[in-house]
Design an enzyme around this catalytic site. Sequence first.
Site, PDB file in Angstrom:
ATOM      1  N   LYS A  49      -4.109  -6.385  -2.245  1.00 52.93           N
ATOM      2  CA  LYS A  49      -4.315  -7.461  -1.284  1.00 52.93           C
ATOM      3  C   LYS A  49      -4.223  -8.769  -2.057  1.00 52.93           C
ATOM      4  CE  LYS A  49      -7.228  -4.826   1.913  1.00 52.93           C
ATOM      5  NZ  LYS A  49      -8.572  -4.670   2.530  1.00 52.93           N
ATOM      6  N   ASP A  98     -14.764  -4.546   3.082  1.00 46.64           N
ATOM      7  CA  ASP A  98     -14.426  -5.584   4.061  1.00 46.64           C
ATOM      8  C   ASP A  98     -14.525  -5.097   5.506  1.00 46.64           C
ATOM      9  OD1 ASP A  98     -12.122  -4.028   4.228  1.00 46.64           O
ATOM     10  OD2 ASP A  98     -10.774  -5.581   3.450  1.00 46.64           O
ATOM     11  N   ARG A  99     -14.926  -3.824   5.714  1.00 38.49           N
ATOM     12  CA  ARG A  99     -15.184  -3.299   7.059  1.00 38.49           C
ATOM     13  C   ARG A  99     -16.635  -2.854   7.138  1.00 38.49           C
ATOM     14  NH1 ARG A  99     -10.625   0.468   9.814  1.00 38.49           N
ATOM     15  NH2 ARG A  99      -8.751  -0.689   9.234  1.00 38.49           N
ATOM     16  N   HIS A 142     -13.749  -5.464  10.809  1.00 39.63           N
ATOM     17  CA  HIS A 142     -13.545  -6.667   9.999  1.00 39.63           C
ATOM     18  C   HIS A 142     -14.216  -7.843  10.720  1.00 39.63           C
ATOM     19  CE1 HIS A 142     -10.521  -5.157   7.117  1.00 39.63           C
ATOM     20  NE2 HIS A 142     -10.093  -4.405   8.109  1.00 39.63           N
ATOM     21  N   ASP A 181     -13.488  -0.786   0.197  1.00 39.17           N
ATOM     22  CA  ASP A 181     -13.450  -2.062  -0.529  1.00 39.17           C
ATOM     23  C   ASP A 181     -14.341  -3.126   0.103  1.00 39.17           C
ATOM     24  OD1 ASP A 181     -11.718  -2.444   1.691  1.00 39.17           O
ATOM     25  OD2 ASP A 181     -10.564  -3.958   0.613  1.00 39.17           O
ATOM     26  N   HIS A 197      -9.677   1.652   3.132  1.00 37.55           N
ATOM     27  CA  HIS A 197     -10.319   2.815   3.756  1.00 37.55           C
ATOM     28  C   HIS A 197      -9.395   4.026   3.779  1.00 37.55           C
ATOM     29  CE1 HIS A 197      -7.862   0.822   6.757  1.00 37.55           C
ATOM     30  NE2 HIS A 197      -7.780   1.973   7.379  1.00 37.55           N
ATOM     31  N   ARG A 255       0.838  -1.191   0.000  1.00 35.53           N
ATOM     32  CA  ARG A 255       0.000   0.000   0.000  1.00 35.53           C
ATOM     33  C   ARG A 255       0.874   1.242   0.000  1.00 35.53           C
ATOM     34  NH1 ARG A 255      -3.982   0.206   4.908  1.00 35.53           N
ATOM     35  NH2 ARG A 255      -4.353  -1.906   4.137  1.00 35.53           N
TER      36      ARG A 255
END
Length: 461
Positions: A114, A240-241, A323, A238, A105, A16
């Site tokens: 990822k 996933d949270r 998560h 994305d 985020h 990242r």
Amino acid sequence: MAHRFDPAILRDYDIRGVVGRTLGPADAVALGRSFGTLVRRAGGRAVAVGYDGRLTSPMLEAGLVEGLTASGVDVVRIGLGPSPMLYHAAATLPVDGGIQVTGSHNPGDHNGFKMLHQCRPVFGAAIRELAAMATAGDWETGAGGVSTVDVLAGYVRRVMGKCTAAFRIGWDAGNGAAGPVIEQLVKLLPGEHHLLFTDVDGNFPNHHPDPTEDANLADLRALVAAKQLHFGVAFDGDGDRIGVIDGEGRVLRGDQILSILVEPVLRAFPGAPIVADVKSSSALFDRIAALGGRPVMWKSGHSNIKAMMRELDAPIAGEMSGHIFFGGDWLGFDDALHAAVQLIEAVAESGKSLAALRDAMPALVSTPELRFAVDPARKDGVVAEVVARLRASGARVDTTDGARVSTADGWWLLRASNTEDMLTARAEAGDADALARTVAAIDAQLALSGVARHDARDAPH
């Protein structure tokens, strides 16, 4: 040609960086070459690739595909979507791995990757190994093919499952990659659904896509109040949270969401281990034990949690950051869309409202995650100093991930961030006075190590 990554982008859980400064198309190509080489040398042939809604994601996805095919790996493009859709593709298509281009985020100019190989996250030493391959130019060569597969509808059906519970719900996608999935999902779900910001826009014109920041939930809270909805759910960039607002406008943190989800899970899997990160409330671990489960506190970070879930064969796990991870057919992946549907079903099975479930939780107060800038060279050393002092004083310290210290008032945590040059802390206690004493203990330890006090504006929850 060999390639050297900026060391700053090689994070513990993923790659990242800031596009145009530490991350660019050449990095995407090189990562594709290294990852494709990893897959080929393990006997694999194909990789699924997806990307989120950031403005730079298509460019990085193109570079990634170029690098993968140049290593002789076939690429299955699944297009724009949330990270969990890529995990779904990697688990259900005839591929040997998957890469999602995503900044998660983080701010809009950030982006990254990822990765998973054979349905296991690629992290830690494996990421450093990919970088070493690039530095040495140690790559396989070939001419892989490229195909495109639409997996969105299949993913939506999988997330939907057999849900029959009907509620009035608000959904805030924050202009992130989960938007198109939400639009299709609510067509299948019973009940009444109101959508916010489901159009994908990498400028994030309405609010930043991070549901762990209360300010980013203001629009959802207003919607829940205006429409008198049962509750609202929000997602990061994305998908996933997850963030949740109950019918009274109160935020439920990741550990509180998990404390609701564990009840039906432990009915289905009596005595099962349930994994939660060290930032999570003591109330969650007590709740798991009261329901007959085995609470397991583990290191923060999605890759760490997934690895421990696999080791224990845990059916569900979570982090305070929102998560939520699912075992069984979900292979330990974190999926906020699936978490939202599971929450709908858990609330329905309880026979109570989400607000009533929130009311029944212990009346504890806690800080948000407190963050302290620190010299990168001192990050781990400060935590080690604090642990040494605490142990010398006879304090009760758990060092699973940093220092989690139990006191008569509650507990506090100090750890080194795995993704930033920061120390992070959190505290929880029975009331405001006890919390103030607990936070003061953190401040005192940091002062002894020469780290500045936290901002006094940080407010308890």
